[in-house]
Scaffold this motif. Structure first.
Motif, PDB file in Angstrom:
ATOM      1  N   LYS A 143     -41.091   6.186  17.034  1.00  0.00           N
ATOM      2  CA  LYS A 143     -41.835   5.694  18.117  1.00  0.00           C
ATOM      3  C   LYS A 143     -43.149   6.953  18.311  1.00  0.00           C
ATOM      4  O   LYS A 143     -44.415   6.487  17.959  1.00  0.00           O
ATOM      5  N   THR A 144     -42.918   8.098  18.114  1.00  0.00           N
ATOM      6  CA  THR A 144     -44.081   8.914  18.404  1.00  0.00           C
ATOM      7  C   THR A 144     -44.839   9.137  17.154  1.00  0.00           C
ATOM      8  O   THR A 144     -46.055   9.113  17.425  1.00  0.00           O
ATOM      9  N   THR A 145     -44.262   9.034  16.133  1.00  0.00           N
ATOM     10  CA  THR A 145     -45.317   9.174  14.787  1.00  0.00           C
ATOM     11  C   THR A 145     -45.886   7.717  14.511  1.00  0.00           C
ATOM     12  O   THR A 145     -47.206   8.135  14.440  1.00  0.00           O
ATOM     13  N   THR A 146     -45.281   6.792  15.044  1.00  0.00           N
ATOM     14  CA  THR A 146     -46.325   5.632  14.946  1.00  0.00           C
ATOM     15  C   THR A 146     -47.127   5.297  15.851  1.00  0.00           C
ATOM     16  O   THR A 146     -48.344   5.110  15.604  1.00  0.00           O
ATOM     17  N   THR A 147     -46.957   6.021  17.113  1.00  0.00           N
ATOM     18  CA  THR A 147     -48.010   5.907  18.163  1.00  0.00           C
ATOM     19  C   THR A 147     -49.058   6.847  17.849  1.00  0.00           C
ATOM     20  O   THR A 147     -50.181   6.645  18.172  1.00  0.00           O
ATOM     21  N   GLN A 148     -48.736   7.808  17.373  1.00  0.00           N
ATOM     22  CA  GLN A 148     -49.899   8.963  16.636  1.00  0.00           C
ATOM     23  C   GLN A 148     -50.661   8.431  15.451  1.00  0.00           C
ATOM     24  O   GLN A 148     -51.996   8.582  15.471  1.00  0.00           O
ATOM     25  N   MET A 149     -50.098   7.479  14.607  1.00  0.00           N
ATOM     26  CA  MET A 149     -50.685   6.968  13.438  1.00  0.00           C
ATOM     27  C   MET A 149     -51.650   5.714  14.045  1.00  0.00           C
ATOM     28  O   MET A 149     -52.919   5.793  13.706  1.00  0.00           O
ATOM     29  N   VAL A 150     -51.050   5.104  15.010  1.00  0.00           N
ATOM     30  CA  VAL A 150     -52.048   4.027  15.489  1.00  0.00           C
ATOM     31  C   VAL A 150     -53.163   4.589  16.217  1.00  0.00           C
ATOM     32  O   VAL A 150     -54.362   4.219  16.214  1.00  0.00           O
ATOM     33  N   ASP A 151     -53.284   5.737  17.220  1.00  0.00           N
ATOM     34  CA  ASP A 151     -54.364   6.480  17.764  1.00  0.00           C
ATOM     35  C   ASP A 151     -55.289   6.952  16.633  1.00  0.00           C
ATOM     36  O   ASP A 151     -56.256   6.834  16.958  1.00  0.00           O
ATOM     37  N   LYS A 160     -62.460   4.561  21.219  1.00  0.00           N
ATOM     38  CA  LYS A 160     -62.225   5.608  21.999  1.00  0.00           C
ATOM     39  C   LYS A 160     -60.683   5.525  22.385  1.00  0.00           C
ATOM     40  O   LYS A 160     -60.158   4.541  23.275  1.00  0.00           O
ATOM     41  N   SER A 161     -59.613   5.961  21.952  1.00  0.00           N
ATOM     42  CA  SER A 161     -58.400   5.668  21.948  1.00  0.00           C
ATOM     43  C   SER A 161     -57.397   6.789  22.536  1.00  0.00           C
ATOM     44  O   SER A 161     -58.001   8.201  22.479  1.00  0.00           O
ATOM     45  N   ALA A 162     -56.449   6.918  23.009  1.00  0.00           N
ATOM     46  CA  ALA A 162     -55.507   7.914  23.747  1.00  0.00           C
ATOM     47  C   ALA A 162     -54.220   7.660  23.475  1.00  0.00           C
ATOM     48  O   ALA A 162     -53.872   6.338  23.529  1.00  0.00           O
ATOM     49  N   ALA A 163     -53.120   8.363  22.785  1.00  0.00           N
ATOM     50  CA  ALA A 163     -51.905   8.525  22.634  1.00  0.00           C
ATOM     51  C   ALA A 163     -51.013   8.660  24.013  1.00  0.00           C
ATOM     52  O   ALA A 163     -51.138   9.916  24.336  1.00  0.00           O
ATOM     53  N   HIS A 347     -52.391  14.694  11.642  1.00  0.00           N
ATOM     54  CA  HIS A 347     -51.574  15.990  11.404  1.00  0.00           C
ATOM     55  C   HIS A 347     -50.558  16.001  12.402  1.00  0.00           C
ATOM     56  O   HIS A 347     -50.676  16.197  13.625  1.00  0.00           O
ATOM     57  N   LEU A 348     -49.311  15.362  12.121  1.00  0.00           N
ATOM     58  CA  LEU A 348     -47.977  15.508  12.912  1.00  0.00           C
ATOM     59  C   LEU A 348     -47.701  16.609  13.509  1.00  0.00           C
ATOM     60  O   LEU A 348     -47.717  17.775  12.728  1.00  0.00           O
ATOM     61  N   GLY A 349     -46.975  16.803  14.529  1.00  0.00           N
ATOM     62  CA  GLY A 349     -46.158  17.959  15.174  1.00  0.00           C
ATOM     63  C   GLY A 349     -45.131  18.246  13.977  1.00  0.00           C
ATOM     64  O   GLY A 349     -44.716  17.653  13.401  1.00  0.00           O
ATOM     65  N   GLY A 350     -44.624  19.543  14.175  1.00  0.00           N
ATOM     66  CA  GLY A 350     -43.433  20.016  13.495  1.00  0.00           C
ATOM     67  C   GLY A 350     -42.306  19.420  13.620  1.00  0.00           C
ATOM     68  O   GLY A 350     -42.032  18.482  14.562  1.00  0.00           O
ATOM     69  N   HIS A 351     -41.190  19.720  12.706  1.00  0.00           N
ATOM     70  CA  HIS A 351     -39.784  19.375  13.060  1.00  0.00           C
ATOM     71  C   HIS A 351     -39.551  17.870  12.505  1.00  0.00           C
ATOM     72  O   HIS A 351     -38.597  17.228  13.010  1.00  0.00           O
ATOM     73  N   ARG A 352     -40.474  17.330  11.806  1.00  0.00           N
ATOM     74  CA  ARG A 352     -40.432  15.968  11.023  1.00  0.00           C
ATOM     75  C   ARG A 352     -40.250  16.394   9.710  1.00  0.00           C
ATOM     76  O   ARG A 352     -41.275  16.355   8.985  1.00  0.00           O
TER      77      ARG A 352
END
Length: 499
Positions: A143-151, A160-163, A347-352
């Motif tokens: 979920k989080t990765t896909t949401t960041q990709m969409v944003d 003008k978008s926000a996650a 650029h995703l957060g770590g631990h993935r």
């Protein structure tokens, strides 16, 4: 209904929006976390009488508590605070961690009071004068990765978008942000969807459905009943979708969610697949992500929207995330070049599935974000020979299917955490030939020991994979802290020369 009209709260609360007579209402906010604070703040601004209740009274909460008290809220914090619901409460806004059988929420349900989550409140307070489209994402994993990709893709297209949402920032903050947004990428957990009934998203995706958080759904009955309740909450994301319902072709449960959803007329079912896409799908051809859903000639052709090399980190499950994000954003009219650019920009957060070291032919990978068996499965798919570090809070899930699928990949296993025996038992059933080390420590320092044991098992060409398949709060503050400890332990081991 105008603010000046005199009426009872019961007459307007079911259809409440920003213009409702909020000064008449007594709203109880359950939980003083990030979403609870945002909800209370927004309601106080509208003139509602607000009581915030939380059984925790931690130092970290005191700043928020002082702010809300200054604004006129009543605070009830500390053990036992949630045992009694104020007799004159009109509606409860609950934080996602609160289960339906918590005494406060059970009391509200027995009085037939409205119970909303922060997303439901945000949706209502967005209307009628601040309405913007929501693109929603749910699923057990990704979920989080896909949401960041969409944003990121939306931003690459100039929107003008926000996650927001379960990703960390409350939706209501974005709704009330004076800067304003064109569109929101909204991550929605099953807990949030449980308390959301009015949402009508522009487009939505259910990425997958696997056992997780079943302890939250224990009120439903046995494990099977809990899983049904969990799936039903995930499926709510498609309720009243207006444009596209995006599902995973490889996960029949997600297609069933779409087939059973009551949507706005004209909404389309769009699949994503790691294979060659059929009509009304996005998928992969050679080394390209392609769209055969939102192109005029989809009966005979597909349009490339990005290269596989644009997806970082590269792994099958992350390609699936990118395909879902492509489908969602293409439904919003984003051009192909923005899909590719958005994926490259992210650029995703770590631990993935993050490589933290390579030495003597051994690769050390941190996927601490894999907090359930299906997430661990996604990691394991990416590597041929694995020394697996696993364990933590298993949340009532089973590891049988995971180990049946990946036993042949395992060089060895190191187990730690409060529910380590659950995984040890599954290994005995399905991979008795695999060497297993069970660590009994309950302090974070056990990670050094885990890394040392993994090093003894690993051979050149192997991957030592921290993909715990379990939550982390038995010993750490969260999966990030667990992953950081792993990375530090690996660096200490390699620096010592004992690897």
């Amino acid at each position: 209904m105008g603010v000046g009209m005199v009426t009872s709260v019961k007459e307007w609360i079911a259809g409440a929006d920003r213009t409702s007579p909020w000064p008449q209402a007594h709203v109880v906010v359950a939980g003083l976390g990030t979403s609870g604070f945002a909800a209370a703040d927004a309601l106080l601004e509208l003139g509602a009488r607000v009581t915030v209740i939380d059984d925790v009274d931690a130092e970290a909460m005191h700043d928020h508590a002082r702010i809300l008290e200054t604004l006129g809220a009543t605070l009830r914090l500390g053990p036992g605070s949630s045992q009694h619901l104020p007799s004159d409460a009109d509606v409860v806004v609950t934080s996602p961690g609160w289960r339906p059988d918590e005494s406060l929420l059970a009391a509200a349900a027995s009085r037939d009071l409205a119970i909303w989550g922060e997303p439901e409140l945000a949706w209502r307070l967005m209307h009628p004068d601040r309405v913007i489209p929501w693109i929603g994402i749910t699923g057990t994993n990704g979920k989080t990765t896909t949401t960041q990709m969409v944003d990121s893709i939306l931003r690459a297209a100039g929107h003008k978008s926000a996650a927001v949402g379960n990703i960390g920032r409350p939706i209501i903050e974005a709704i009330n942000d004076p800067a304003g947004y064109d569109v929101l990428a909204v991550e929605l957990s099953s807990f949030q969807l449980h308390w959301s009934d009015s949402l009508s998203l522009y487009s939505a995706a259910a990425l997958n459905l696997h056992a997780d958080h079943l302890e939250w759904y224990s009120y439903a009955g046995d494990t099977d009943a809990a899983m049904v309740a969990y799936g039903a909450d995930k499926a709510k994301i498609f309720h009243n979708v207006r444009t596209a319902c995006v599902y995973n072709v490889a996960e029949p449960a997600t297609r069933t969610m779409v087939e059973e959803a009551e949507v706005i007329e004209g909404a389309r079912a769009i699949g994503f697949t790691l294979g060659i896409p059929k009509v009304a799908e996005v998928g992969v051809v050679d080394d390209m992500l392609v769209d055969r859903a939102f192109v005029q000639e989809r009966q005979t052709s597909a349009m490339p929207v990005a290269a596989l090399s644009d997806v970082h980190p590269f792994a099958p499950h992350n390609v699936e995330n990118a395909l879902a994000a492509a489908a969602l954003t293409r439904s919003f009219g984003v051009p192909p070049r923005a899909v590719a650019q958005g994926l490259r920009d992210l650029h995703l957060g770590g631990h993935r599935i993050e490589t933290v070291a390579q030495s003597d032919g051994i690769t050390w990978v941190d996927d601490s974000k894999a907090t359930n068996p299906n997430a661990a499965n996604s990691s394991m798919r990416a590597y041929e020979h694995i020394v697996w570090i696993a364990g933590g809070q298993t949340k009532g899930t089973s590891f049988d299917e995971l180990l049946t699928r990946h036993a042949k990949r395992l060089r060895g296993v190191v187990l730690l955490g409060v529910d380590r025996q659950v995984i040890a038992d599954a290994l005995r059933r399905h991979a008795p030939q695999v060497p297993v080390v069970v660590l009994d420590g309950n302090q974070t320092g056990v990670m050094d020991q885990a890394v040392q044991e993994a090093s003894r098992m690993a051979r050149p060409g192997d991957t030592v994979l921290l993909a715990p398949g379990a939550a982390s709060k038995d010993m750490w503050t969260g999966y990030a802290a667990r992953g950081d400890d792993f990375a530090r332990a690996v660096k200490r081991l390699l620096a010592s020369g004992d690897a």
